[in-house]
Design a protein around this motif. Structure first.
Motif, mmCIF file in Angstrom:
data_model
loop_
_atom_site.group_PDB
_atom_site.id
_atom_site.type_symbol
_atom_site.label_atom_id
_atom_site.label_comp_id
_atom_site.label_asym_id
_atom_site.label_seq_id
_atom_site.Cartn_x
_atom_site.Cartn_y
_atom_site.Cartn_z
ATOM 1 N N UNK A 230 0.842 -1.218 0.000
ATOM 2 C CA UNK A 230 0.000 0.000 0.000
ATOM 3 C C UNK A 230 0.861 1.246 0.000
ATOM 4 N N UNK A 231 0.211 2.375 -0.208
ATOM 5 C CA UNK A 231 0.836 3.707 -0.044
ATOM 6 C C UNK A 231 2.037 3.917 -0.954
ATOM 7 N N UNK A 232 1.948 3.356 -2.124
ATOM 8 C CA UNK A 232 3.079 3.432 -3.049
ATOM 9 C C UNK A 232 3.143 4.791 -3.747
ATOM 10 N N UNK A 233 4.370 5.322 -3.912
ATOM 11 C CA UNK A 233 4.563 6.496 -4.748
ATOM 12 C C UNK A 233 5.309 6.049 -6.008
ATOM 13 N N UNK A 234 4.695 6.246 -7.133
ATOM 14 C CA UNK A 234 5.358 5.891 -8.393
ATOM 15 C C UNK A 234 6.349 7.001 -8.750
ATOM 16 N N UNK A 235 7.594 6.641 -8.942
ATOM 17 C CA UNK A 235 8.650 7.586 -9.323
ATOM 18 C C UNK A 235 9.769 6.764 -9.966
ATOM 19 N N UNK A 236 10.829 7.428 -10.396
ATOM 20 C CA UNK A 236 11.921 6.627 -10.960
ATOM 21 C C UNK A 236 12.561 5.755 -9.893
ATOM 22 N N UNK A 237 13.037 4.599 -10.294
ATOM 23 C CA UNK A 237 13.757 3.704 -9.399
ATOM 24 C C UNK A 237 15.100 4.343 -9.047
ATOM 25 N N UNK A 238 15.757 3.857 -7.978
ATOM 26 C CA UNK A 238 17.070 4.428 -7.661
ATOM 27 C C UNK A 238 18.050 4.235 -8.808
ATOM 28 N N UNK A 239 19.010 5.139 -8.864
ATOM 29 C CA UNK A 239 19.944 5.153 -9.979
ATOM 30 C C UNK A 239 20.666 3.810 -10.151
ATOM 31 N N UNK A 240 21.098 3.208 -9.025
ATOM 32 C CA UNK A 240 21.836 1.940 -9.140
ATOM 33 C C UNK A 240 20.989 0.854 -9.797
ATOM 34 N N UNK A 329 -6.093 -3.899 -18.347
ATOM 35 C CA UNK A 329 -6.849 -3.107 -17.383
ATOM 36 C C UNK A 329 -6.168 -2.954 -16.036
ATOM 37 N N UNK A 330 -5.301 -3.926 -15.687
ATOM 38 C CA UNK A 330 -4.757 -3.933 -14.335
ATOM 39 C C UNK A 330 -3.311 -3.473 -14.298
ATOM 40 N N UNK A 331 -2.850 -2.877 -15.389
ATOM 41 C CA UNK A 331 -1.462 -2.434 -15.495
ATOM 42 C C UNK A 331 -1.160 -1.349 -14.460
ATOM 43 N N UNK A 332 0.086 -1.362 -13.952
ATOM 44 C CA UNK A 332 0.517 -0.308 -13.019
ATOM 45 C C UNK A 332 0.708 0.992 -13.799
ATOM 46 N N UNK A 333 0.125 2.089 -13.283
ATOM 47 C CA UNK A 333 0.273 3.397 -13.938
ATOM 48 C C UNK A 333 0.825 4.396 -12.925
ATOM 49 N N UNK A 334 1.001 5.622 -13.389
ATOM 50 C CA UNK A 334 1.519 6.665 -12.496
ATOM 51 C C UNK A 334 0.579 6.935 -11.320
ATOM 52 N N UNK A 335 -0.699 6.546 -11.471
ATOM 53 C CA UNK A 335 -1.688 6.802 -10.421
ATOM 54 C C UNK A 335 -1.816 5.661 -9.422
ATOM 55 N N UNK A 336 -1.098 4.566 -9.682
ATOM 56 C CA UNK A 336 -1.237 3.401 -8.813
ATOM 57 C C UNK A 336 -0.752 3.717 -7.398
ATOM 58 N N UNK A 337 -1.513 3.278 -6.399
ATOM 59 C CA UNK A 337 -1.071 3.466 -5.010
ATOM 60 C C UNK A 337 -0.986 2.132 -4.277
ATOM 61 N N UNK A 338 -1.795 1.162 -4.688
ATOM 62 C CA UNK A 338 -1.749 -0.142 -4.044
ATOM 63 C C UNK A 338 -1.448 -1.195 -5.100
ATOM 64 N N UNK A 339 -0.437 -2.002 -4.800
ATOM 65 C CA UNK A 339 -0.014 -3.017 -5.761
ATOM 66 C C UNK A 339 -0.309 -4.402 -5.205
#
Lengths: 808, 349
Positions: A230-240, A329-339
């Motif tokens: 829950x409570x996920x923030x979609x953003x870029x993954x860490x650089x490594x 339909x169930x793809x993760x998008x920028x608006x996803x908060x719960x995976x």
């Protein structure tokens, strides 16, 4: 599989070796390293810079004047990238820097304003465009805030990484994961494997309150684990992580997708992230698809399924084709908060079927098809949760919710050092075996020279003693095996009589001046029924057709060597090679009736095709084109060589010149034909005058009897007599020759034709054929009157039989 | 008369000396020595001489005759020699003009390579076996430990004719057939060359039809070191005594353990060059110890019998050996290609 060495260093210490040395060791121990790629060519003088100000260029709309802090100094740099902004940390190539392809950075003036360096994109640093995240494909790369201004970008962007390209054999699917590669490398180097962090601070809230899991077919889906984050923030993954994915050949997308991909590569366990809020229900049901059930996969395609496919459903409709691809339909998008994170074991067979049905092959399906490690399925889920917690701000709910009927037991293999040495030819000791098993990190029980090995489930390829034998041998080192020769009873090798004879036939033809060819056994529809020898055609053979040919040109198994052979003549003629004398020895494929249920008979045939000049010696005005009698002479010579009497009879065959074609027979059985191609057929194949022969070589060789006796050399002289007959034009010289031999038996030993004439001094419709007769008696010197008597006998026989008279 | 004889002799000698050809010389002979010749007519007049004079003059006459005859013979020889020299001078030809071309045939390059390998193994006691190019699924796959659905079948893109019939993708079915024929009762020592087919699009490195040659040795107590020794013997005879071999682990469903064999690169002697892709080694063949399932399926007791098998591609060997850059050349049969390999045997890779 691409193995980033910087990534591999997380699990095993490889610092003592160069990438070349490591590649060599891995190759020698069992996984072929096909190549070593470096992420980027060396750059020099490229550092992190901070964009202090960014103002539009007074004379150019698309350019910005940036004041960039690079640590020791501040540089004014003109930048044309659309995404450059004040406050960014960027890649700066300072004046004097060298970028890949030897691109040197100098101070320049752009539209009247000085520019002291360049703000770079990833492509400019040598990273392939296809790995550059889509949102910055057109612009510069922007660092996260935690990098230090003035720092060298090379390690930050993993530009110093070397990537080994593994050419994996199908058994080594364990090396489709970085952990698997780590175990392999550790075994080779005798080191330990440092395992990744999987700890999660689970919330009190239960995943089971969010979702239930129900599996309808445990054979196809023995384990299904559903984690809730829950409570996920979609953003870029860490650089490594982005660096690692790029090195492995995967384009970074966002933290959630990148984490599932990262764990897929790390553990070899495919994971799938659903957007929980779009899932459509609170239940997961996995089941076989219905016949003709439809679903739309992530790529937007509508797929029709069968009950061989396994689908993940929300209890109502499919949301994923198990192991292959998720639903749209169930793809993760920028608006996803719960995976909803899926970690599952799908049976290789069903994934394989789904891949073949849909043509969708992915990094996930490849691993499921080979069978993933049952002991790593749930661990991979926890690893992903750990990363989601760390890099996506996720709260992991207590879980997972799972269905579990998975067999996680290890196989055991027994082995003894004696048996190992007997099979390998080595002298390994029990201690050697212990050391090898320890390097492999296989647990075992030992009783002196006997071992019971517990094979870890990550090595699904090992099941029997011979498999362990290979493990022992490869870690021991194939180059440590001695060179020995078999000690079994020796036997005389050799060719069979027929194989020897085949070689002799080839040698005869080659010394007769023909060049051997090998053409394709597969031919096209237009050619399949062409130039089939009459004795074969009589059997009405069914052409053998491929179920799925690669091209129309190679669709049917040949019934004659000639069509493809003639194509090579046309190929040569088109390249001004007009004098061609070729032969080929090979099989044709004969069967009857449809559908084809048995293997066709493979008949060994010998064919030849000759065109153009046979002799070309221009300055002495010698030029002899290939003709019927040349080809016939070669064929006759072969039968003489094999000491098999052959007969030739005029025949009309399709696509052959109606007046210049003969069957070849032995013992009144047709075995082939020879002659000139029909001019119309020649034209259709872009050929000039061409002569061919074709025969059933197997039938010919069956007729061969090895001469073991001896024919005495005649002691008494022979007497030659010449005779010329005038006969009707349509009488065949061969028939007269045969009749002469018969009437002259036993004194006439040989009959040769030395002249054939038509024209002046002869009546219309008549021809003259002249023969030399050779008389010989093995027991005494012949007397004139004996010869005369035989001669008269021949004359009267021929006169009578062919309405002939002697030309005086 | 003496004077007369002396005159004849002098006259004849002078004429002989001047004679320029055999015809003249013949005339001289007739003029002096013939039936109506001058010497003859002088001798005829001898009857008129006295008893005492006759033998003296006779002797002189004989000497004159002898002298003339000798001179004529000598001159004849000189003239004949001269005439022959003249004739030979006239027969002189331009030896730089080209000779009459002879039609020379030859084996296909692949045949040359296959027969060379055959002969090598025949020398080591192997027999040569052949098998059908249209195979059953059983012999091409199942009997070789590749059951239906086995992932390793993906290594073989197969031309199917029916569900059960196919164009063989390797020569290995001949191994299974031979072992089955021997019924688990006797050792097997054979090689099998032949055409094989894969569902590939033809390009410089792929051909839907190509050749393979495989070897199989099954007996009691065959060791992996025997495979290594045998391949080493083969490699040194085929490619040269100075070449090294290296075995690497590999995978084939029908062998366990499996190997791939490299030979040291001839060009760089192991230092790395473009021919060996900078590894110092060139991959030549695959092989291994016959998988117990394969032995059992063919009726051999895998507790009692072990064996090794290996296989290689004559095209690859030819391409490496001669630096040929396109596999299609083997099947296009361009005359300018074929005629380069009249003598395809011998030489090292």
């Amino acid at each position: 599989m691409f193995v980033s060495l910087n990534w591999l260093k997380n699990y095993v210490d490889i610092d003592s070796l160069s990438s070349e040395e490591l590649a060599e060791k891995i190759t020698k121990t069992g996984i072929e390293v096909d190549g070593i790629e470096y992420i980027a060519e060396k750059s020099r003088g490229v550092v992190v810079g901070y964009v202090e100000t960014c103002d539009q260029h007074p004379n150019a709309d698309k350019l910005n004047i940036c004041q960039v802090d690079v640590g020791e100094e501040q540089l004014q740099i003109i930048c044309g990238a659309p995404n450059v902004r004040q406050g960014q940390k960027v890649v700066v190539a300072k004046p004097g820097a060298v970028l890949p392809k030897n691109f040197k950075i100098k101070k320049v003036k752009l539209r009247g304003v000085e520019s002291n360096g360049m703000i770079c994109s990833l492509q400019e640093l040598g990273i392939e465009e296809k790995y550059v995240p889509k949102d910055i494909a057109e612009g510069i790369f922007v660092f996260p805030d935690d990098v230090t201004v003035g720092e060298d970008v090379e390690p930050l962007l993993n530009l110093n990484d070397a990537v080994l390209e593994f050419d994996l054999t199908p058994n080594r699917s364990d090396a489709l994961s970085m952990l698997g590669v780590a175990y392999e490398t550790a075994a080779i180097l005798g080191q330990d494997v440092k395992l990744p962090e999987e700890t999660v601070h689970s919330a009190a809230e239960k995943a089971a309150d969010y979702v239930s899991v129900s599996v309808k077919d445990p054979d196809l889906n023995p384990y299904y684990g559903a984690f809730i984050a829950r409570d996920i923030t979609i953003k870029p993954a860490p650089l490594w992580m982005r660096n690692a994915l790029i090195a492995a050949g995967i384009r970074p997308i966002n933290n959630v997708v990148d984490i599932t991909n990262y764990v897929l590569l790390e553990y070899g366990q495919p994971l799938h992230a659903f957007d929980y809020d779009q899932f459509g229900s609170e239940q997961i049901v996995t089941r076989r698809a219905g016949q003709h059930e439809n679903m739309t996969t992530l790529d937007g395609e509508e797929r029709t399924l069968s009950n061989e496919n396994l689908v993940i459903t929300n209890g109502k409709e499919p949301v994923a084709l198990a192991g292959v691809m998720g639903g749209l339909n169930t793809e993760v998008t920028d608006d996803t908060t719960t995976v909803l994170l899926e970690a599952a074991y799908f049976a290789p067979s069903t994934v394989r079927t789904s891949v073949n049905d849909t043509g969708l092959r992915s990094d996930s399906s490849t691993r499921f098809e080979k069978g993933v490690d049952p002991n790593r399925v749930e661990k991979a889920g926890w690893r992903a949760c750990h990363l989601l917690e760390t890099y996506a701000g996720a709260t992991i709910l207590a879980g997972p919710v799972s269905f579990d009927a998975l067999d996680r037991s290890e196989k055991t293999v027994e082995m003894e050092t004696d048996e190992i040495n007997k099979r390998l030819g080595t002298a390994v000791t029990a201690d050697d075996v212990v050391s090898i098993l320890n390097k492999l990190q296989f647990s075992f029980e030992q009783d002196k020279d006997t071992f019971v090995v517990h094979v870890p489930t990550r090595r699904g390829d090992i099941a029997i003693f011979e498999d362990m034998l290979e493990e022992v041998a490869r870690i021991y080192g194939y180059d440590q095996l001695p060179f020995t020769l078999p000690e079994g009873a020796s036997q005389a090798g050799g060719l069979t009589g027929k194989q020897q004879l085949k070689r002799e036939v080839k040698q005869y033809l080659q010394s007769a001046g023909l060049m051997e060819t090998i053409t394709y056994s597969l031919t096209d529809e237009a050619m399949i029924d062409k130039l089939i020898s009459p004795e074969l055609k009589e059997k009405r053979p069914t052409p053998v057709q491929l179920a799925m040919p690669m091209s129309e040109d190679h669709k049917y198994l040949r019934l004659s060597i000639l069509p493809e052979l003639l194509k090579t003549l046309a190929h040569n003629r088109a390249r001004t090679q007009s004098d061609i004398h070729y032969y080929e020895l090979g099989s044709v494929f004969v069967t009857n009736g449809e559908p084809i249920t048995r293997q066709p008979d493979e008949k060994l045939r010998l064919a030849g095709a000759l065109t153009g000049l046979w002799i070309s010696h221009p300055w002495q005005q010698e030029k002899k084109p290939v003709d019927f009698y040349l080809v016939k002479g070669i064929v006759e010579g072969l039968f003489d060589y094999l000491d098999i009497p052959a007969a030739f009879e005029q025949v009309e065959l399709p696509d052959m010149h109606p007046g210049r074609c003969a069957t070849i027979s032995i013992n009144d059985r047709t075995v082939g034909f020879l002659g000139q191609l029909h001019p119309a057929f020649e034209k259709s194949m872009d050929l000039k005058e061409t002569y061919v022969f074709d025969m059933n070589l197997e039938a010919v060789l069956d007729d061969y009897t090895n001469t073991t006796g001896y024919r005495p050399i005649p002691k008494y002289p022979s007497i030659a007599r010449d005779i010329a007959f005038i006969v009707d034009e349509d009488i065949k010289a061969g028939a007269i020759q045969e009749a002469i031999a018969e009437a002259g038996d036993p004194l006439v030993k040989n009959v040769q034709i030395f002249d054939v004439y038509k024209g002046e001094h002869l009546p219309e419709g008549k021809k003259s054929i002249a023969y030399s007769l050779f008389y010989q008696d093995p027991d005494k010197t012949l007397k004139d009157d004996e010869v005369e008597q035989s001669y008269q006998q021949i004359v009267s026989t021929i006169n009578e039989k062919f309405n002939a008279y002697v030309r005086s | 008369m003496k004077e007369q004889l002396e005159t004849i002799r002098q006259e004849a000698t002078a004429r002989i000396k001047e004679a320029e050809n055999l015809k003249e010389l013949q005339d001289i002979k007739v003029t002096y020595l013939g039936k109506k010749g001058s010497l003859t007519s002088v001798l005829r007049g001898m009857g008129k001489l006295s008893k005492e004079e006759r033998p003296v003059v006779g002797e002189i006459a004989n000497k004159v005759r002898e002298a003339i005859t000798n001179e004529i013979d000598e001159k004849t020889e000189t003239l004949e020699k001269k005439a022959l020299e003249e004739k030979l001078r006239n027969e002189a030809i331009d030896v730089t003009l080209p000779g009459r071309p002879v039609q020379v045939g030859g084996p296909h390059l692949l045949t040359g390579i296959i027969e060379e390998i055959e002969d090598l193994f025949i020398g080591m006691g192997y027999e040569v076996r052949e098998g059908p190019e249209v195979e059953t699924d059983y012999f091409n796959f199942e009997a070789l430990n590749l059951p239906k659905g086995h992932p390793a079948r993906d290594m073989h893109d197969t031309f199917y004719i029916t569900n059960n019939l196919l164009l063989r993708t390797h020569t290995s079915p001949v191994q299974a057939r031979t072992m089955q024929q021997y019924g688990g009762m006797q050792p097997v020592k054979m090689i099998c060359p032949g055409k094989v087919y894969r569902r590939d699009t033809d390009d410089a490195t792929h051909s839907h039809q190509f050749t393979q040659i495989e070897g199989l040795y099954v007996d009691a107590n065959v060791r992996m070191s025997d495979l290594k020794g045998t391949l080493n013997t083969f490699a040194k005879s085929m490619f040269g005594e100075d070449r090294e071999i290296r075995l690497r682990p590999s995978f084939f469903p029908f062998t366990e353990p499996s190997v791939e064999m490299d030979i040291s690169c001839k060009v760089c002697k192991g230092d790395g060059c473009s021919v060996c892709k900078h590894s110092g080694w060139i991959e030549i063949l695959g092989g291994g110890m016959v998988h117990p399932n394969v032995l059992e399926m063919a009726g051999y007791d895998s507790e009692k019998y072990t064996g090794f098998a290996f296989g290689m591609g004559p095209e690859r060997i030819a391409m490496l050996k001669y630096g040929i850059d396109d596999i299609r050349h083997f099947y296009t049969n361009d005359k300018r290609f074929l005629t380069q390999y009249h003598h395809a045997k011998g030489g090292a890779l």
